[in-house]
Design a protein around this motif. Structure first.
Motif, PDB file in Angstrom:
ATOM      1  N   LEU A  83       0.986  -1.080  -0.076  1.00 22.77           N
ATOM      2  CA  LEU A  83       0.359   0.487  -0.041  1.00 22.77           C
ATOM      3  C   LEU A  83       0.801   0.842   0.073  1.00 22.77           C
ATOM      4  CD1 LEU A  83      -2.958  -0.997   2.675  1.00 22.77           C
ATOM      5  CD2 LEU A  83      -2.933  -0.675  -0.099  1.00 22.77           C
ATOM      6  N   LYS A  84       2.021   0.728   0.826  1.00 17.34           N
ATOM      7  CA  LYS A  84       3.187   2.314   0.757  1.00 17.34           C
ATOM      8  C   LYS A  84       3.750   3.050  -0.417  1.00 17.34           C
ATOM      9  CE  LYS A  84       4.865   5.509   3.428  1.00 17.34           C
ATOM     10  NZ  LYS A  84       5.813   5.664   4.663  1.00 17.34           N
ATOM     11  N   MET A  85       4.033   1.600  -1.408  1.00 22.20           N
ATOM     12  CA  MET A  85       4.367   1.605  -2.457  1.00 22.20           C
ATOM     13  C   MET A  85       3.663   2.082  -2.955  1.00 22.20           C
ATOM     14  SD  MET A  85       7.387  -1.032  -3.008  1.00 22.20           S
ATOM     15  CE  MET A  85       8.431  -0.520  -3.775  1.00 22.20           C
ATOM     16  N   GLY A  86       1.938   2.324  -3.666  1.00 23.81           N
ATOM     17  CA  GLY A  86       0.950   2.267  -4.408  1.00 23.81           C
ATOM     18  C   GLY A  86       0.033   1.148  -4.919  1.00 23.81           C
ATOM     19  N   LEU A  87       0.649  -0.428  -4.769  1.00 18.34           N
ATOM     20  CA  LEU A  87       0.271  -1.906  -5.346  1.00 18.34           C
ATOM     21  C   LEU A  87      -1.086  -1.229  -5.120  1.00 18.34           C
ATOM     22  CD1 LEU A  87       3.736  -2.770  -4.520  1.00 18.34           C
ATOM     23  CD2 LEU A  87       3.393  -2.021  -7.254  1.00 18.34           C
ATOM     24  N   GLU A  88      -1.813  -2.543  -4.932  1.00 18.14           N
ATOM     25  CA  GLU A  88      -3.016  -2.726  -5.105  1.00 18.14           C
ATOM     26  C   GLU A  88      -2.858  -3.591  -3.685  1.00 18.14           C
ATOM     27  OE1 GLU A  88      -0.590  -6.472  -7.031  1.00 18.14           O
ATOM     28  OE2 GLU A  88      -1.180  -4.688  -7.226  1.00 18.14           O
ATOM     29  N   PRO A  89      -3.810  -4.052  -2.806  1.00 21.09           N
ATOM     30  CA  PRO A  89      -3.794  -4.026  -2.031  1.00 21.09           C
ATOM     31  C   PRO A  89      -3.102  -5.896  -1.149  1.00 21.09           C
ATOM     32  CG  PRO A  89      -5.623  -3.389  -2.043  1.00 21.09           C
ATOM     33  CD  PRO A  89      -5.111  -3.940  -2.847  1.00 21.09           C
ATOM     34  N   ASP A  90      -2.314  -6.184   0.143  1.00 20.92           N
ATOM     35  CA  ASP A  90      -2.289  -7.638   0.075  1.00 20.92           C
ATOM     36  C   ASP A  90      -3.040  -8.377  -0.368  1.00 20.92           C
ATOM     37  OD1 ASP A  90       0.678  -6.549   1.659  1.00 20.92           O
ATOM     38  OD2 ASP A  90      -0.523  -5.807   2.193  1.00 20.92           O
ATOM     39  N   GLU A  91      -2.564  -9.750  -0.129  1.00 24.07           N
ATOM     40  CA  GLU A  91      -3.862 -11.144  -0.160  1.00 24.07           C
ATOM     41  C   GLU A  91      -2.555 -11.558   0.505  1.00 24.07           C
ATOM     42  OE1 GLU A  91      -4.879 -12.444  -3.960  1.00 24.07           O
ATOM     43  OE2 GLU A  91      -5.026 -10.563  -4.898  1.00 24.07           O
ATOM     44  N   GLU A  92      -3.368 -12.039   0.921  1.00 25.27           N
ATOM     45  CA  GLU A  92      -2.710 -13.022   2.625  1.00 25.27           C
ATOM     46  C   GLU A  92      -3.160 -14.821   2.151  1.00 25.27           C
ATOM     47  OE1 GLU A  92      -3.216 -13.501   6.922  1.00 25.27           O
ATOM     48  OE2 GLU A  92      -3.722 -12.180   6.355  1.00 25.27           O
ATOM     49  N   THR A  93      -1.668 -15.256   2.330  1.00 28.19           N
ATOM     50  CA  THR A  93      -1.625 -16.691   1.832  1.00 28.19           C
ATOM     51  C   THR A  93      -0.986 -17.447   2.578  1.00 28.19           C
ATOM     52  OG1 THR A  93       0.912 -16.407  -0.043  1.00 28.19           O
ATOM     53  CG2 THR A  93      -1.613 -15.666  -0.678  1.00 28.19           C
ATOM     54  N   LYS A  94      -0.283 -18.509   2.929  1.00 29.15           N
ATOM     55  CA  LYS A  94       0.215 -19.545   3.683  1.00 29.15           C
ATOM     56  C   LYS A  94       1.590 -18.605   3.551  1.00 29.15           C
ATOM     57  CE  LYS A  94       1.068 -23.717   1.370  1.00 29.15           C
ATOM     58  NZ  LYS A  94       1.547 -23.124  -0.305  1.00 29.15           N
ATOM     59  N   SER A  95       2.205 -18.226   2.383  1.00 25.59           N
ATOM     60  CA  SER A  95       3.860 -18.010   1.861  1.00 25.59           C
ATOM     61  C   SER A  95       4.074 -16.917   2.999  1.00 25.59           C
ATOM     62  CB  SER A  95       4.075 -17.451   0.401  1.00 25.59           C
ATOM     63  OG  SER A  95       4.176 -19.031   0.259  1.00 25.59           O
ATOM     64  N   THR A  96       2.512 -15.655   3.283  1.00 23.75           N
ATOM     65  CA  THR A  96       2.783 -13.830   3.536  1.00 23.75           C
ATOM     66  C   THR A  96       3.256 -14.532   5.114  1.00 23.75           C
ATOM     67  OG1 THR A  96       0.969 -13.935   2.823  1.00 23.75           O
ATOM     68  CG2 THR A  96       1.466 -11.993   4.401  1.00 23.75           C
ATOM     69  N   ARG A  97       4.596 -13.224   5.333  1.00 16.13           N
ATOM     70  CA  ARG A  97       5.392 -13.021   6.195  1.00 16.13           C
ATOM     71  C   ARG A  97       5.227 -11.438   6.624  1.00 16.13           C
ATOM     72  NH1 ARG A  97       4.815 -17.279   5.952  1.00 16.13           N
ATOM     73  NH2 ARG A  97       5.992 -19.559   5.696  1.00 16.13           N
ATOM     74  N   ILE A  98       5.671 -11.703   7.883  1.00 20.05           N
ATOM     75  CA  ILE A  98       5.487 -10.222   8.970  1.00 20.05           C
ATOM     76  C   ILE A  98       7.559  -9.842   9.002  1.00 20.05           C
ATOM     77  CG2 ILE A  98       5.931  -8.672   9.738  1.00 20.05           C
ATOM     78  CD1 ILE A  98       2.886 -10.125  11.080  1.00 20.05           C
ATOM     79  N   ILE A  99       7.936  -9.326   8.593  1.00 19.92           N
ATOM     80  CA  ILE A  99       9.766  -9.121   8.374  1.00 19.92           C
ATOM     81  C   ILE A  99       9.956  -8.114   9.565  1.00 19.92           C
ATOM     82  CG2 ILE A  99      11.674  -8.280   7.410  1.00 19.92           C
ATOM     83  CD1 ILE A  99      10.856  -9.415   5.087  1.00 19.92           C
ATOM     84  N   ILE A 100      10.458  -8.494  11.364  1.00 29.06           N
ATOM     85  CA  ILE A 100      10.380  -6.987  11.510  1.00 29.06           C
ATOM     86  C   ILE A 100      12.052  -6.724  11.393  1.00 29.06           C
ATOM     87  CG2 ILE A 100      10.443  -6.934  14.689  1.00 29.06           C
ATOM     88  CD1 ILE A 100       8.050  -8.134  14.089  1.00 29.06           C
ATOM     89  N   LEU A 101      11.618  -5.510  11.703  1.00 29.39           N
ATOM     90  CA  LEU A 101      13.073  -4.455  10.757  1.00 29.39           C
ATOM     91  C   LEU A 101      12.990  -3.452  12.637  1.00 29.39           C
ATOM     92  CD1 LEU A 101      11.082  -3.544   7.725  1.00 29.39           C
ATOM     93  CD2 LEU A 101      13.243  -4.844   8.292  1.00 29.39           C
ATOM     94  N   LYS A 102      14.618  -3.227  12.548  1.00 26.26           N
ATOM     95  CA  LYS A 102      15.150  -2.032  12.920  1.00 26.26           C
ATOM     96  C   LYS A 102      16.048  -1.519  12.816  1.00 26.26           C
ATOM     97  CE  LYS A 102      15.585  -4.995  18.169  1.00 26.26           C
ATOM     98  NZ  LYS A 102      14.045  -4.540  18.353  1.00 26.26           N
ATOM     99  N   LEU A 103      15.016  -0.433  12.432  1.00 24.37           N
ATOM    100  CA  LEU A 103      15.574   1.189  12.295  1.00 24.37           C
ATOM    101  C   LEU A 103      16.252   2.633  13.225  1.00 24.37           C
ATOM    102  CD1 LEU A 103      13.350   1.355   9.311  1.00 24.37           C
ATOM    103  CD2 LEU A 103      15.370  -0.070   8.836  1.00 24.37           C
TER     104      LEU A 103
END
Length: 150
Positions: free
Chosen positions: A67-87
């Motif tokens: 969404l931030k990049m202006g693409l279509e919304p996320d479609e959740e699949t079994k491959s979907t992951r959340i990457i935890i970033l430390k910035l």
């Protein structure tokens, strides 16, 4: 922008998929990769901020790079992951990706810096392109991806 490192130095990137495109995230920013889980909505935030998750007692905001990049919304699949970033500036944040593919090591001469003067939102989040196994990987500039005032 960071200065180019000395010749022969390498950087490791985790290759992720967003839609049909592959992107690289510098491994030094990655704290954890977790399966998709319940995200608690937070009222009155931008659409790309999906809410927060509780990870081992720590409340972490989660955003949709798509969404931030202006693409279509996320479609959740079994491959979907959340990457935890430390910035450095933003602290810890989770980003939703379609799939985590692999870790690649790129030498500096395999990374082409890009200078965009583009109107497309997604192009402003890329600092370079990596050449790997005959393919190209767009390398994400995480600080500009997670900054809120873009």
């Amino acid at each position: 922008m960071e200065e180019l490192k000395a010749v022969g130095e390498t950087t490791q990137f985790i290759v992720i998929k967003l839609g049909d495109e592959q992107y690289g995230i510098d491994i030094k920013y990655i704290d954890n990769i977790v399966r998709m889980q319940h995200i608690t909505r937070v009222p009155k935030v931008d659409d790309y901020l999906k809410g927060v998750i509780n990870l081992r007692g720590e409340v972490i905001p989660v955003m949709s790079i798509r969404l931030k990049m202006g693409l279509e919304p996320d479609e959740e699949t079994k491959s979907t992951r959340i990457i935890i970033l430390k910035l450095e500036q933003q602290g810890t944040i989770g980003v939703i990706v379609d799939e985590v593919k692999e870790v690649v090591t790129l030498e500096n001469d395999q990374i082409e810096k890009v200078a965009y003067d583009s109107k497309e939102a997604k192009d402003n989040f890329i600092f370079g392109v990596g050449k790997c196994d005959g393919g190209l990987i767009s390398l994400l500039d995480l600080n500009s991806v997670v900054l809120e005032n873009v």
